[in-house]
Structures are given as C-alpha cells and as structure tokens.
Design a protein around this motif. Sequence first.
Motif, PDB file in Angstrom:
ATOM      1  N   GLY A  40     -85.950  90.167  46.774  1.00  0.00           N
ATOM      2  CA  GLY A  40     -84.804  90.643  46.018  1.00  0.00           C
ATOM      3  C   GLY A  40     -83.474  90.091  46.482  1.00  0.00           C
ATOM      4  O   GLY A  40     -82.424  90.578  46.049  1.00  0.00           O
ATOM      5  N   ASN A  41     -83.497  89.043  47.332  1.00  0.00           N
ATOM      6  CA  ASN A  41     -82.235  88.550  47.881  1.00  0.00           C
ATOM      7  C   ASN A  41     -81.809  87.182  47.360  1.00  0.00           C
ATOM      8  O   ASN A  41     -80.667  86.771  47.548  1.00  0.00           O
ATOM      9  N   VAL A  42     -82.717  86.456  46.690  1.00  0.00           N
ATOM     10  CA  VAL A  42     -82.392  85.122  46.193  1.00  0.00           C
ATOM     11  C   VAL A  42     -82.848  85.002  44.737  1.00  0.00           C
ATOM     12  O   VAL A  42     -83.937  85.471  44.377  1.00  0.00           O
ATOM     13  N   VAL A  43     -82.019  84.359  43.927  1.00  0.00           N
ATOM     14  CA  VAL A  43     -82.326  84.148  42.518  1.00  0.00           C
ATOM     15  C   VAL A  43     -82.289  82.646  42.223  1.00  0.00           C
ATOM     16  O   VAL A  43     -81.336  81.963  42.597  1.00  0.00           O
ATOM     17  N   ALA A  44     -83.347  82.148  41.589  1.00  0.00           N
ATOM     18  CA  ALA A  44     -83.352  80.773  41.078  1.00  0.00           C
ATOM     19  C   ALA A  44     -83.051  80.824  39.588  1.00  0.00           C
ATOM     20  O   ALA A  44     -83.465  81.764  38.897  1.00  0.00           O
ATOM     21  N   PHE A  45     -82.346  79.834  39.084  1.00  0.00           N
ATOM     22  CA  PHE A  45     -82.029  79.811  37.657  1.00  0.00           C
ATOM     23  C   PHE A  45     -81.883  78.362  37.196  1.00  0.00           C
ATOM     24  O   PHE A  45     -81.755  77.434  38.011  1.00  0.00           O
ATOM     25  N   LEU A  46     -81.906  78.184  35.889  1.00  0.00           N
ATOM     26  CA  LEU A  46     -81.762  76.860  35.283  1.00  0.00           C
ATOM     27  C   LEU A  46     -80.341  76.697  34.767  1.00  0.00           C
ATOM     28  O   LEU A  46     -79.835  77.568  34.053  1.00  0.00           O
ATOM     29  N   SER A  66     -78.613  87.206  45.375  1.00  0.00           N
ATOM     30  CA  SER A  66     -78.817  88.113  44.242  1.00  0.00           C
ATOM     31  C   SER A  66     -77.547  88.842  43.822  1.00  0.00           C
ATOM     32  O   SER A  66     -77.518  89.457  42.756  1.00  0.00           O
ATOM     33  N   ASP A  67     -76.491  88.765  44.641  1.00  0.00           N
ATOM     34  CA  ASP A  67     -75.207  89.336  44.228  1.00  0.00           C
ATOM     35  C   ASP A  67     -74.320  88.311  43.537  1.00  0.00           C
ATOM     36  O   ASP A  67     -73.163  88.588  43.228  1.00  0.00           O
ATOM     37  N   GLY A  68     -74.854  87.100  43.337  1.00  0.00           N
ATOM     38  CA  GLY A  68     -74.109  86.063  42.629  1.00  0.00           C
ATOM     39  C   GLY A  68     -73.365  85.092  43.516  1.00  0.00           C
ATOM     40  O   GLY A  68     -72.785  84.125  43.007  1.00  0.00           O
ATOM     41  N   THR A  69     -73.385  85.290  44.811  1.00  0.00           N
ATOM     42  CA  THR A  69     -72.661  84.400  45.714  1.00  0.00           C
ATOM     43  C   THR A  69     -73.514  83.202  46.118  1.00  0.00           C
ATOM     44  O   THR A  69     -74.729  83.188  45.953  1.00  0.00           O
ATOM     45  N   ASN A  70     -72.830  82.182  46.672  1.00  0.00           N
ATOM     46  CA  ASN A  70     -73.479  80.991  47.239  1.00  0.00           C
ATOM     47  C   ASN A  70     -74.379  80.269  46.239  1.00  0.00           C
ATOM     48  O   ASN A  70     -75.548  79.975  46.521  1.00  0.00           O
ATOM     49  N   LYS A  71     -73.841  79.958  45.089  1.00  0.00           N
ATOM     50  CA  LYS A  71     -74.590  79.175  44.100  1.00  0.00           C
ATOM     51  C   LYS A  71     -74.652  77.724  44.554  1.00  0.00           C
ATOM     52  O   LYS A  71     -73.640  77.146  44.954  1.00  0.00           O
ATOM     53  N   SER A  72     -75.837  77.120  44.458  1.00  0.00           N
ATOM     54  CA  SER A  72     -75.976  75.733  44.876  1.00  0.00           C
ATOM     55  C   SER A  72     -77.152  75.070  44.173  1.00  0.00           C
ATOM     56  O   SER A  72     -78.118  75.737  43.780  1.00  0.00           O
ATOM     57  N   PHE A  73     -77.056  73.747  44.046  1.00  0.00           N
ATOM     58  CA  PHE A  73     -78.153  72.965  43.493  1.00  0.00           C
ATOM     59  C   PHE A  73     -79.367  73.070  44.405  1.00  0.00           C
ATOM     60  O   PHE A  73     -79.254  73.042  45.630  1.00  0.00           O
ATOM     61  N   PHE A  74     -80.564  73.152  43.791  1.00  0.00           N
ATOM     62  CA  PHE A  74     -81.788  73.266  44.589  1.00  0.00           C
ATOM     63  C   PHE A  74     -82.742  72.103  44.336  1.00  0.00           C
ATOM     64  O   PHE A  74     -83.244  71.491  45.273  1.00  0.00           O
ATOM     65  N   ALA A  75     -83.015  71.796  43.055  1.00  0.00           N
ATOM     66  CA  ALA A  75     -83.984  70.736  42.754  1.00  0.00           C
ATOM     67  C   ALA A  75     -83.880  70.339  41.288  1.00  0.00           C
ATOM     68  O   ALA A  75     -83.363  71.080  40.453  1.00  0.00           O
ATOM     69  N   GLU A 379     -78.282  97.570  36.532  1.00  0.00           N
ATOM     70  CA  GLU A 379     -78.721  98.521  37.547  1.00  0.00           C
ATOM     71  C   GLU A 379     -77.958  99.826  37.343  1.00  0.00           C
ATOM     72  O   GLU A 379     -76.735  99.808  37.149  1.00  0.00           O
ATOM     73  N   ASP A 380     -78.694 100.924  37.349  1.00  0.00           N
ATOM     74  CA  ASP A 380     -78.086 102.243  37.135  1.00  0.00           C
ATOM     75  C   ASP A 380     -77.288 102.299  35.834  1.00  0.00           C
ATOM     76  O   ASP A 380     -76.213 102.911  35.767  1.00  0.00           O
ATOM     77  N   GLY A 381     -77.805 101.641  34.807  1.00  0.00           N
ATOM     78  CA  GLY A 381     -77.180 101.687  33.488  1.00  0.00           C
ATOM     79  C   GLY A 381     -75.915 100.879  33.351  1.00  0.00           C
ATOM     80  O   GLY A 381     -75.181 101.042  32.365  1.00  0.00           O
ATOM     81  N   LYS A 382     -75.654  99.973  34.293  1.00  0.00           N
ATOM     82  CA  LYS A 382     -74.435  99.167  34.231  1.00  0.00           C
ATOM     83  C   LYS A 382     -74.774  97.685  34.321  1.00  0.00           C
ATOM     84  O   LYS A 382     -75.666  97.273  35.073  1.00  0.00           O
ATOM     85  N   ILE A 383     -74.028  96.866  33.554  1.00  0.00           N
ATOM     86  CA  ILE A 383     -74.191  95.420  33.594  1.00  0.00           C
ATOM     87  C   ILE A 383     -73.199  94.830  34.594  1.00  0.00           C
ATOM     88  O   ILE A 383     -72.017  95.178  34.604  1.00  0.00           O
ATOM     89  N   ARG A 384     -73.712  93.935  35.430  1.00  0.00           N
ATOM     90  CA  ARG A 384     -72.848  93.210  36.350  1.00  0.00           C
ATOM     91  C   ARG A 384     -73.044  91.717  36.101  1.00  0.00           C
ATOM     92  O   ARG A 384     -74.163  91.208  36.191  1.00  0.00           O
ATOM     93  N   VAL A 385     -71.962  91.030  35.756  1.00  0.00           N
ATOM     94  CA  VAL A 385     -72.023  89.596  35.483  1.00  0.00           C
ATOM     95  C   VAL A 385     -71.914  88.837  36.803  1.00  0.00           C
ATOM     96  O   VAL A 385     -71.019  89.096  37.610  1.00  0.00           O
ATOM     97  N   LEU A 386     -72.841  87.878  37.024  1.00  0.00           N
ATOM     98  CA  LEU A 386     -72.937  87.173  38.298  1.00  0.00           C
ATOM     99  C   LEU A 386     -72.436  85.732  38.255  1.00  0.00           C
ATOM    100  O   LEU A 386     -72.417  85.045  39.278  1.00  0.00           O
ATOM    101  N   SER A 387     -72.067  85.249  37.076  1.00  0.00           N
ATOM    102  CA  SER A 387     -71.578  83.870  36.978  1.00  0.00           C
ATOM    103  C   SER A 387     -70.494  83.773  35.923  1.00  0.00           C
ATOM    104  O   SER A 387     -70.384  84.619  35.042  1.00  0.00           O
ATOM    105  N   GLU A 388     -69.689  82.726  36.043  1.00  0.00           N
ATOM    106  CA  GLU A 388     -68.629  82.448  35.063  1.00  0.00           C
ATOM    107  C   GLU A 388     -68.512  80.936  34.879  1.00  0.00           C
ATOM    108  O   GLU A 388     -67.448  80.351  35.033  1.00  0.00           O
TER     109      GLU A 388
END
Length: 657
Positions: A40-46, A66-75, A379-388
């Motif tokens: 639950g601590n790391v998220v991969a995305f396209l 998973s809180d949206g910080t430290n976005k970086s290229f992976f592969a 989470e808990d009925g609330k949306i949190r946006v992690l990227s802009e």
Amino acid sequence: MKKNIIILFLLSFAVTAKNLVPEDYWNIQKVANPQVNSSGNVVAFLKTYIDKKNDEFESEIWVMNSDGTNKSFFAKGSNFKWSNKGNTLAYLKEDENEINQIFIKSMDSRTESKISNFDRDIEDFAWSKNDKFFAFSSFNEYDDDWVVEIPGKNDNEDYNWTEDPKVVKTLHWRYDGEGELESGENHLYKISVDGGSAAKISDWGLDYISDLQFKNENTLIFAGNALLDDFLTPWKQSEIFELNIEKKKLTKLSPEGGVFTSPKISPDGDLVAFIGNPNRDFSSVAFNIYTVKNNRTKVHTKNLSASPENLFWLSKTKLAFEVDERGSANIKILDIQRSSVSNVLNKFKDQFYLTSTNENKLFGVYATSSRPGELATIEDGKIRVLSEFNEIVLSQYSLGKTNEINYQAPDGTDVQGWYIVPPDFDKNKKYPLVLIIHGGPHAMYRPQFNYLWHQFASDGYVVLYTNPRGSTGYGSDFANVIDNDYPGQGDLSDLLAGVDHVTNLGFIDEDNMYVQGCSGGGVLTAWVVGHDDRFAAAASLCPVTNWISMVGTTDIPAWTFEWFDVPFWEDPKNWLDRSPIMRTGYIKTPTLFMTGVLDIRTPMPQTEEMYVALKEAGVDTVLVRMNGEWHGTGRRKPTNWFRTYKYLSEWYEKYRK
C-alpha cells in the motif's frame, strides 16, 4: 512580503487568462491504470504524452508514493503487474526482435531483467501466489491445410515470387487497428521467474481471453472461449474457467448459455466473482455480478444502470466496482451476504475509473468536465487528487461552463444531456451551436473534459451532447429499445428534442447550427440530415451508410447481422430503410465526410458510397480520407487531431450565415 508577491502573481494570472487554443493539445498528458502494491505504499501508473517530432503517442510506466509524492519514470512497457510481495514490477516490452516478452524490475535495485525468450508475442500474464512463476498467454496459429504448390520450383534457386495468398475460412478474419488476423487460439504457458523455458499448459479448443490469475499455486482462473463459434459475435462467447495446471484439467465455472467475464478471486480463495448475463440473445443489457462456490452460482445484483466493471474484493464479503450511471462513472460496494449495493460517493456527478485497491482505499483516475483525468484515491467517502499533470497548461485558460439538461422526447422518453458555453458567455447574446452525437451506439456521453469540445466552445460555439435512447447508463430497457430499430425515429427524436430544448433557452443562433458524430454518431449524423434540414452544415465521421454493403466489409459481421430480424437476402426492406444512403434524395444540408483510410470497423467504402450519392444528388459535400487512422479520425496520430478540428471548424465557418 513573499505571500503578497504570490497573491499579486495569482491575481495577475487570473486577469490575463485567455480562451483555449489548439496548440496546447500537444502538451496534454494522460494518466491511466494506477496499481497499488500489496504494502500500500507504492503506486505504478501509465503516463502518456505526445512525441511531437514523430507524431506518436508515447507511454511510460511511472511510480510514486501512495500519497502522490516522488513521481518518477520507472520503465518502458505495458500491462504492468506487481508481485504479491509488492517489491517487483513485471511488464511486457518488446525485445531486440520486436517480440513482446515479460520483463521484471525491482523497486530496490531498479535492475531490469528479461524473463521470457518466447518466439511469439506474450499478450497477458499473471504472477503465481509465491512469486516464483508466471502464467502467460500467447497466440497459436492453426496449421494451413490448403497450400498450393507451384510447379517448376528448384530447391537450389532463389525466386522473387509473389507471396502466397491468405486463404480465409472464417467470418471474423480481421480486426480494426490490427488488419488481417492469423487463424488460431491464445494458449496458456508457465515459466519460472528465474527465466528458462516455458511449458504449455492449455490445449486446442480453448481461446484465452482475459483476467488470468492464480487461485493457488496449481490452479488458474480466467475468462476464455471454448465455443469457438464463428457465426456468433466473439465477445458473446466469453465464459469463466478454472484450469488445473498439473492435470491440464479444464472446468467451466460459469452457468451454461450466457456471457460471463471479468472473474476475481476472493482474498481467501473461497469465491470467484464475475459479471455476466444468462442469455446471449441481446443487443445491450446491464450485466449482473455473480459468485460461484463449489459449483453453486449466485447472482447478487439486478436492474443496474449499466454493466459493472473492475471488480475488487475489499474483504471476504464486500466487493467494490465501477458502473456508469446517468453520465457518471460511479463506485459502489456490493455486500455479498445481503446482496445489497450502496454508493461510495453520494450525489457524485464526475468520473472515477477504479483500477486497484488496498484495504478500503480505492485507487483510480478522477476526471471532471473542466479537467482531464488525474490520479486519485477515495477513502472515507472523500476523493483526494494525487497528480496535476495538466494543471500548468490548462490553468492559464478560461474554459466554458458545462451545464446539465434533462428533457423529454415527443413520446415522453426522458433524456439527459449537457451543453458547454463559451468562456465569456452572455445569455443575452446569440451563439452558434454544434450538436455532437456519440457512437456505439451502446455508449454513454459524460461531463468529462474533451479538448475538442472545449476548443469549439472557446471558438464561440455552444456544444451540445446528449444520451439518446440506446445509450448505456440508464438501465437495460433504455439501452435495448433500439434493437432492430437503429437508426430510427426514436433516437432521431431524442436528439432533435435536445436541440429544441437548448434553443428554447434563448441564446442559440438558429441559423447557425451544426451536427457531427463519429462511428455510430456518424450514422446518426447522416440520419439526422436525411430527415431534418435545420442545420447549416454537418460532418459525418466514420459512418455506416449502407448496412447491406457494410456487413460484408466490416470486422464485426456477426454483430451487424444481429441488428436485423432476418438476413438481407430474405428481406432487404429493413436493411435499406435503416441505411442513411437511402435518404439521399431528402438531404439538403452541406455534409462533410471524414474516415480513416485503414478503417475496417466502418470501412472507407461506406463513406465513399454516400459521398458519391450526395455528389450525384447535387448536395454540397467533400470527402476527407485521413491517412494513418483506423476507426476514428484523430486517435492514432496527434497531427490528425489537429486536422480533424481544422476541417470541422473551417467547414462550419464556410456555411456561416
């Protein structure tokens, strides 16, 4: 002092905000498929962006906390999946021979390793429970049993002879976006995470489809096709299977005679949830959620607004899923014990596309009418946006407001729609209108950011889009009512009633109204101008215009035959009555046609036939043959998005009164 400078900058920026311009389409980025690891601590995305120099959309795998910080290229790669331990990501990527192989990369060492060395593309895969193996699918071609030998060939000499022809024996031998297909099946294999050779674990007579997963170390669950009925629509042959790897024993888990897909194994392995319908004889219905245990199947939902998607177990008794509902992608929770459904977000009118979960935290992509999709959690009925990723580009512009409308067709049918007004909208002024019709025809428009539509609004148009009968998101009856009646008077009246509703608001210039649509929307555009001449100009993109000629040239012939009670050779009347080309003599509206030259869903001859008919009938028309595009006019090549916009806007301006 610093705070005051920031405030002054923001005020200055707001004052200088301007209308949207086409050029910044180059800078729009897309995110998709956020997958959280088991910890639950790391998220991969396209992440997808435009390679302007090479006119391509480029995609990369990125990671973030998973809180949206430290976005970086992976592969570089696709179809990525976390190991069960959550410390390694596997994905598909082309090797030096341009064959899709399985690669893995550790979060700790960031070292990439190629696992497979297969001679054919790997199309899907799954980690085993202990992370020691992969199961994967790959295409197996049938043997060609009709080969013509050319006499006089000397084995010791090279010849520049014409390539052997393709001998077609099936109804579905091509697919839009791919072209001609080889004849065969997708089979399953097993390979060690350490690499080495792969062992085949499935046999002929089964075509793997999707959702491969391990129930335990020796059992796989997936959706497949064991009917292999060439005369039945392919996607209506999906069923749920269990495969014992050691014994190669195949067991069907879903009921007989229906369409079932999207299996998901419960956390304890006790239940398999899936979606489906008990009957294959339908045009469009909302699937339901089922579970199976010990060969006993139970259906848990009924009368949903649309087919549920993306099932995720939150516990042994609760499933989260996504469903289209009245213009929104909503998230709901199913209680398996009570077979009861509840909303995660009440009165939600935006879009949340669910892609993964961790405990009760939901991960997905959140989109609104004014912004493209961004990474987000619920989470808990609330949306949190992690990227802009698009905020810097879009925040410099004023965008038109999107307004919801609800109205009735002449027969009393309730219809929902939306219209976007220009950024500097003044209700006391008159504005030209563009009606945009969706394809499918079983699909759903939604108040979600669309660059083309907002560009039209920024150019001074009111943009109207609605969900006429046949649309999904409003229940099975509403979607299925157009079966054997498409296009028809019902969907026509729904669209025109939407135009009437907006014109009655008093700010539409009724001398300058336009209509456009692609695919099913192209069908209905040609249908509209064949029945009504209120529009100053029209644009029919990638349409079907002649059902009889279309069924023999499309990649979906079985589906097309389903739209009519009897084949055309038994009674052609309904086929002709539903063909927009037969309304040519009634058309007065200048109509542009635009289709991709590679299109085999609604093939180019469909466009050419009606273009020629309108030419002969003396109607102002033009044909745009879009290079490099399959179905659609600006999906594959970014430059074609700009061409689509410019051809449409210049066509409408040409007929401005």
